[in-house]
Design an enzyme around this catalytic site. Sequence first.
Site, mmCIF file in Angstrom:
data_model
loop_
_atom_site.group_PDB
_atom_site.id
_atom_site.type_symbol
_atom_site.label_atom_id
_atom_site.label_comp_id
_atom_site.label_asym_id
_atom_site.label_seq_id
_atom_site.Cartn_x
_atom_site.Cartn_y
_atom_site.Cartn_z
ATOM 1 N N LYS A 10 0.851 -1.197 0.000
ATOM 2 C CA LYS A 10 0.000 0.000 0.000
ATOM 3 C C LYS A 10 0.884 1.243 0.000
ATOM 4 O O LYS A 10 1.447 1.614 1.018
ATOM 5 C CB LYS A 10 -0.923 0.022 1.223
ATOM 6 C CG LYS A 10 -2.154 0.831 0.892
ATOM 7 C CD LYS A 10 -2.689 1.768 1.946
ATOM 8 C CE LYS A 10 -1.950 2.958 2.395
ATOM 9 N NZ LYS A 10 -2.019 4.142 1.541
ATOM 10 N N GLY A 29 6.735 5.372 8.009
ATOM 11 C CA GLY A 29 5.788 6.486 8.068
ATOM 12 C C GLY A 29 5.901 7.193 9.408
ATOM 13 O O GLY A 29 6.931 7.121 10.083
ATOM 14 N N THR A 67 1.269 6.743 13.392
ATOM 15 C CA THR A 67 0.727 5.600 12.646
ATOM 16 C C THR A 67 1.412 4.307 13.084
ATOM 17 O O THR A 67 0.759 3.263 13.219
ATOM 18 C CB THR A 67 0.917 5.794 11.117
ATOM 19 O OG1 THR A 67 0.535 7.117 10.783
ATOM 20 C CG2 THR A 67 0.108 4.817 10.325
ATOM 21 N N GLU A 109 9.717 1.769 10.653
ATOM 22 C CA GLU A 109 10.717 2.818 10.470
ATOM 23 C C GLU A 109 9.963 4.134 10.553
ATOM 24 O O GLU A 109 9.191 4.470 9.659
ATOM 25 C CB GLU A 109 11.402 2.616 9.119
ATOM 26 C CG GLU A 109 12.800 3.165 9.107
ATOM 27 C CD GLU A 109 12.810 4.621 8.734
ATOM 28 O OE1 GLU A 109 12.840 5.461 9.679
ATOM 29 O OE2 GLU A 109 12.757 4.940 7.560
ATOM 30 N N CYS A 135 13.422 11.299 6.665
ATOM 31 C CA CYS A 135 13.483 11.005 8.101
ATOM 32 C C CYS A 135 14.902 11.164 8.638
ATOM 33 O O CYS A 135 15.100 11.295 9.841
ATOM 34 C CB CYS A 135 12.950 9.611 8.380
ATOM 35 S SG CYS A 135 13.734 8.354 7.372
ATOM 36 N N GLU A 173 8.987 16.435 15.492
ATOM 37 C CA GLU A 173 9.419 16.288 14.105
ATOM 38 C C GLU A 173 8.635 17.253 13.208
ATOM 39 O O GLU A 173 7.415 17.168 13.111
ATOM 40 C CB GLU A 173 9.194 14.847 13.627
ATOM 41 C CG GLU A 173 9.776 14.621 12.244
ATOM 42 C CD GLU A 173 9.558 13.213 11.701
ATOM 43 O OE1 GLU A 173 8.463 12.661 11.876
ATOM 44 O OE2 GLU A 173 10.499 12.668 11.087
#
Length: 477
Positions: free
Chosen positions: A173, A226, A230, A248, A282, A379
């Site tokens: 996905k 992501g 989540t 991750e 990231c 973040e």
Amino acid sequence: MLEVNNFINGAFVPPQSGKFLENIGPASGKIIAKIPRSDKADVTIAIQSAKKAFESWSKTLIEERAELLNEIADQIESNSSELAELETLDTGKPINLSKSVDIPRAAKNFRFFASAIQQFSSEFNRTSEDVFNYTLRQPLGVVACISPWNLPIYLLSWKIAPALAAGNTVVAKPSELTPLTADYLAKLCHSAGIPDGVLNILHGLGGEVGQSLVEHSEVRAISFTGGTKTGKQISQSTAGSFKKLSLELGGKNANIIFSDCDIDNAVKTSVRSSFTNQGQICLCGSRIFIQEDMYGRFKEKFIDLVEALKEGDPKEDSTQIGALISREHLKKVSGYVKLAKEEGGTVLTGGQRIDLNGYFFQPTVIEGLNHQCRTNQEEIFGPVVTLTPFKDEPEVIEYANSTKYGLSASIWTTDLNKAHRVSAKIEAGVIWVNCWLVRDLRTPFGGLKESGVGREGGYDSLSFFTEKKNICINIGP
Ligand code: TXE
């Protein structure tokens, strides 16, 4: 306008519900594609097809799987210009970045795991004269690969390639914000001859098709990149089913500049580590800590280079700063700049939207903030960095480790002992000394604390996508 469909059992099909979503181009703010709004019904069909395909794919010779992965890599390379254009249209990232990083890396991911799987051997142990043990590494079955919008094909292929190499079948996905290269990749895999059902790609919203996919009882493992929020939700939804998870997640990485470093190299690379992909990686170093006696010199040189970055149309070869992914993300990033000012920060450069139609924001440098304020703890995931002076090693280690994240860090010094000492003490999964984002695909990649669980890369990815089984045999009389 482009039209995207799901890829299930070797066919491109609309969602069962007939519902579609609009995909917006970040550099124009206009609709560029229509994509399926898939749901549980599509998940059920995709999983059935992946489950059926597993029976033969898991028995395919490793050499044959490797050959197919190499063929997919060839197809990516021969279609690289088209893929780069789609990636830039969909993400707003500069075309140069798509051409030099995203697309070549997608091909490399397939080639790398085509080779790695052939060296990933079983273990044999002689327990006594009459008894020996060996370890089989078996594929898991149907696995889910869920990827984000910042490096769409780069990260999708980073998950799909090892999963397939190890003999699993995949339901993937991609992010609903960046479906285009995933769709193109499905077409390339199809023309490379991937058997029906071995790879299935479902498009749609995370909370709908993504959530149904992670909850499905046939999914044995989930590789997810992501947001931390989540990641937590996926952990909670799967806790009772003991699925394997590789997560991750976010980062708030420290970039540590000691005053004995090569300043020109440190400045040049820090501009890249701050603003590549508009800071939406990231691994970007969003907190720059500079030793007191170099602070002024570093700041001056850094600002000069930041102000020279060329912003604008991502399709132009010379553009270095493109658009942010969405209107919502632009709002989040500009909200953090407002917050930084409220927290007492001074904007040294940037801080404003760029006057273009899409979601553009200036590269922004802020100083004067405490390392514990929200701007330095949360973040932002955009083109915003802070500069903070520090006195000595213990102080900067405390600053660097003060967030809930622990993904990566960079350290700039010419003192080898210091480099080793500080690297060992920083709470992060990846440390770069006198460089940034130099990747060797054999090495483990992943974060500590709220930056994630598990490691991907090389044999770590292949271990994740396989289960070990010990077989003990008595050959005595
Ligand atoms: O990510 P999401 P978002 C960070 C960054 C960013 C924030 C939110 O700080 O601002 O996360 O970004 C799917 N079950 N990173 O909201 O939602 C979703 O459809 C299953 C860091 O875009 O985590 C997409 O395919 N799947 C990061 C993928 O998860 C779900 C890169 C990632 O989207 C789901 C991106 C659910 N319940 C953002 N909900 C990095 N580590 O590089 C969403 N998804």
